[in-house]
Design a protein around this motif. Structure first.
Motif, PDB file in Angstrom:
ATOM      1  N   GLU A 233       0.825  -1.202   0.000  1.00 33.07           N
ATOM      2  CA  GLU A 233       0.000   0.000   0.000  1.00 33.07           C
ATOM      3  C   GLU A 233       0.863   1.258   0.000  1.00 33.07           C
ATOM      4  OE1 GLU A 233      -3.730   0.775   0.308  1.00 33.07           O
ATOM      5  OE2 GLU A 233      -3.248  -0.888  -1.038  1.00 33.07           O
ATOM      6  N   VAL A 234       1.944   1.242   0.784  1.00 27.50           N
ATOM      7  CA  VAL A 234       2.835   2.407   0.820  1.00 27.50           C
ATOM      8  C   VAL A 234       3.530   2.581  -0.523  1.00 27.50           C
ATOM      9  CG1 VAL A 234       4.926   3.352   1.867  1.00 27.50           C
ATOM     10  CG2 VAL A 234       3.158   2.341   3.317  1.00 27.50           C
ATOM     11  N   LEU A 235       3.970   1.500  -1.130  1.00 27.28           N
ATOM     12  CA  LEU A 235       4.596   1.594  -2.450  1.00 27.28           C
ATOM     13  C   LEU A 235       3.627   2.127  -3.497  1.00 27.28           C
ATOM     14  CD1 LEU A 235       6.683  -1.700  -2.544  1.00 27.28           C
ATOM     15  CD2 LEU A 235       7.597   0.612  -2.799  1.00 27.28           C
ATOM     16  N   LEU A 236       2.381   1.731  -3.393  1.00 31.39           N
ATOM     17  CA  LEU A 236       1.377   2.130  -4.383  1.00 31.39           C
ATOM     18  C   LEU A 236       0.922   3.571  -4.203  1.00 31.39           C
ATOM     19  CD1 LEU A 236      -0.572   1.297  -6.701  1.00 31.39           C
ATOM     20  CD2 LEU A 236      -2.191   0.590  -4.916  1.00 31.39           C
ATOM     21  N   LYS A 237       0.703   3.970  -2.947  1.00 30.62           N
ATOM     22  CA  LYS A 237       0.059   5.261  -2.684  1.00 30.62           C
ATOM     23  C   LYS A 237       0.979   6.298  -2.068  1.00 30.62           C
ATOM     24  CE  LYS A 237      -4.377   2.916  -2.164  1.00 30.62           C
ATOM     25  NZ  LYS A 237      -5.443   2.487  -1.225  1.00 30.62           N
ATOM     26  N   GLY A 238       2.166   5.879  -1.595  1.00 33.22           N
ATOM     27  CA  GLY A 238       3.068   6.823  -0.973  1.00 33.22           C
ATOM     28  C   GLY A 238       2.597   7.228   0.413  1.00 33.22           C
ATOM     29  N   LEU A 239       3.335   8.152   1.024  1.00 36.78           N
ATOM     30  CA  LEU A 239       2.993   8.671   2.342  1.00 36.78           C
ATOM     31  C   LEU A 239       2.993  10.190   2.303  1.00 36.78           C
ATOM     32  CD1 LEU A 239       5.157   6.360   4.658  1.00 36.78           C
ATOM     33  CD2 LEU A 239       2.658   6.372   4.491  1.00 36.78           C
ATOM     34  N   PRO A 240       2.219  10.833   3.172  1.00 39.65           N
ATOM     35  CA  PRO A 240       2.276  12.294   3.247  1.00 39.65           C
ATOM     36  C   PRO A 240       3.687  12.761   3.554  1.00 39.65           C
ATOM     37  CG  PRO A 240       0.398  11.441   4.487  1.00 39.65           C
ATOM     38  CD  PRO A 240       1.228  10.255   4.098  1.00 39.65           C
ATOM     39  N   GLU A 241       4.027  13.932   3.084  1.00 35.44           N
ATOM     40  CA  GLU A 241       5.369  14.465   3.295  1.00 35.44           C
ATOM     41  C   GLU A 241       5.671  14.584   4.793  1.00 35.44           C
ATOM     42  OE1 GLU A 241       8.110  18.361   2.089  1.00 35.44           O
ATOM     43  OE2 GLU A 241       6.045  18.185   1.378  1.00 35.44           O
ATOM     44  N   GLY A 242       6.854  14.134   5.178  1.00 42.99           N
ATOM     45  CA  GLY A 242       7.271  14.246   6.566  1.00 42.99           C
ATOM     46  C   GLY A 242       6.660  13.219   7.500  1.00 42.99           C
ATOM     47  N   VAL A 243       6.095  12.143   6.939  1.00 41.93           N
ATOM     48  CA  VAL A 243       5.411  11.132   7.756  1.00 41.93           C
ATOM     49  C   VAL A 243       5.991   9.751   7.470  1.00 41.93           C
ATOM     50  CG1 VAL A 243       3.211   9.925   8.115  1.00 41.93           C
ATOM     51  CG2 VAL A 243       3.254  12.421   7.958  1.00 41.93           C
TER      52      VAL A 243
END
Length: 255
Positions: A154-164
């Motif tokens: 999920e993280v690879l697909l959608k990324g994470l908010p900046e600084g998180v």
């Protein structure tokens, strides 16, 4: 398509069962580079090595992985060396763990596992710290496998908010199956610490740190509550430590 490049690290050492399972899962979804401490580095927090030399040794613990290294330094040292000296490009994901022992609530401050993930986040790399509430290296980690893969994908697909970065903790699995995943906030808790003072054979005093964990938070939306109820807790953690809500208060002081 090019497979994602995944950096794997931890704080329990490169031979711990937790990191070995994490490596197995990451191999299913990407090209893996391992840089992890050569000995346990628990509770090192965000420490870095500045007064001693650092050593990296290439190892072959997994025949399928070309780039696997043990490092004499801290978990944060491992990430720094990986990014600056070992990797040819910035990884698409950094995963740290699976830690043997909880890193929920205030433990995130002391955790070498989470500090490695935070360091990756500072470098602009999506990062996840995985921990399990059981400390024993003999604990069966197999029930965690599918969830680790799902969260990483999920993280690879959608990324994470900046600084998180993500702080993921798994509940006990020896008595009941995991119920699911809950996105939570960090519980307000602390360690009530004591020092066990002893005398060595030469008559010199020394201390062992002891204490107990006290959860002061009665909320239903915390990581501690989720773990108690048999859920995986996922807490988004930021490394900007500014208390933004306090800025206006301080601006009203006579400074």
């Amino acid at each position: 398509m090019e497979r994602p490049l995944i950096l794997v690290t931890n704080d329990d050492s490169i031979v711990s069962p937790g990191i070995r399972l994490l490596i197995e899962v990451m191999k299913e979804i990407g090209d893996v580079v391992v840089v992890a401490p050569d000995s346990p580095q628990s509770a090192m927090g965000h420490a870095i090595t500045i007064n001693n030399t650092l050593h990296i040794d290439k190892v072959k613990l997994d025949p399928e992985i070309e780039h696997e290294y043990s490092c004499s330094g801290t978990p944060v040292d491992c990430v720094k060396l990986a990014v600056r000296e070992i990797l040819k490009r910035k990884p698409d994901l950094c995963v740290s763990g699976i830690n043997h022992g909880s890193n929920s609530s205030i433990n995130v401050i002391y955790s070498g596992t989470m500090s490695a993930a935070v360091e990756a986040g500072i470098e602009g790399i999506p990062a996840i710290g995985f921990s399990h509430v059981e400390y024993s290296w003999e604990t069966d980690l197999e029930p965690l496998r599918g969830y680790v893969k799902k969260i990483a994908e999920e993280v690879l697909l959608k990324g994470l908010p900046e600084g998180v970065v993500l702080n993921v903790n798994f509940p006990k699995t020896n008595k009941a199956p995991i119920k699911g995943i809950k996105v939570c906030r960090q519980a307000k808790a602390m360690w009530m610490e004591e020092f066990d003072k002893r005398i060595n054979p030469q008559g010199k005093e020394y201390y062992w740190l002891t204490g107990k964990f006290v959860n002061q938070d009665k909320g239903h939306d915390t990581d501690e509550r989720a773990l108690e109820e048999g859920y995986i807790s996922v807490v988004p953690v930021q490394f900007d430590l500014t208390a933004h809500h306090a800025i206006q208060t301080l601006n009203n002081w006579n400074l």
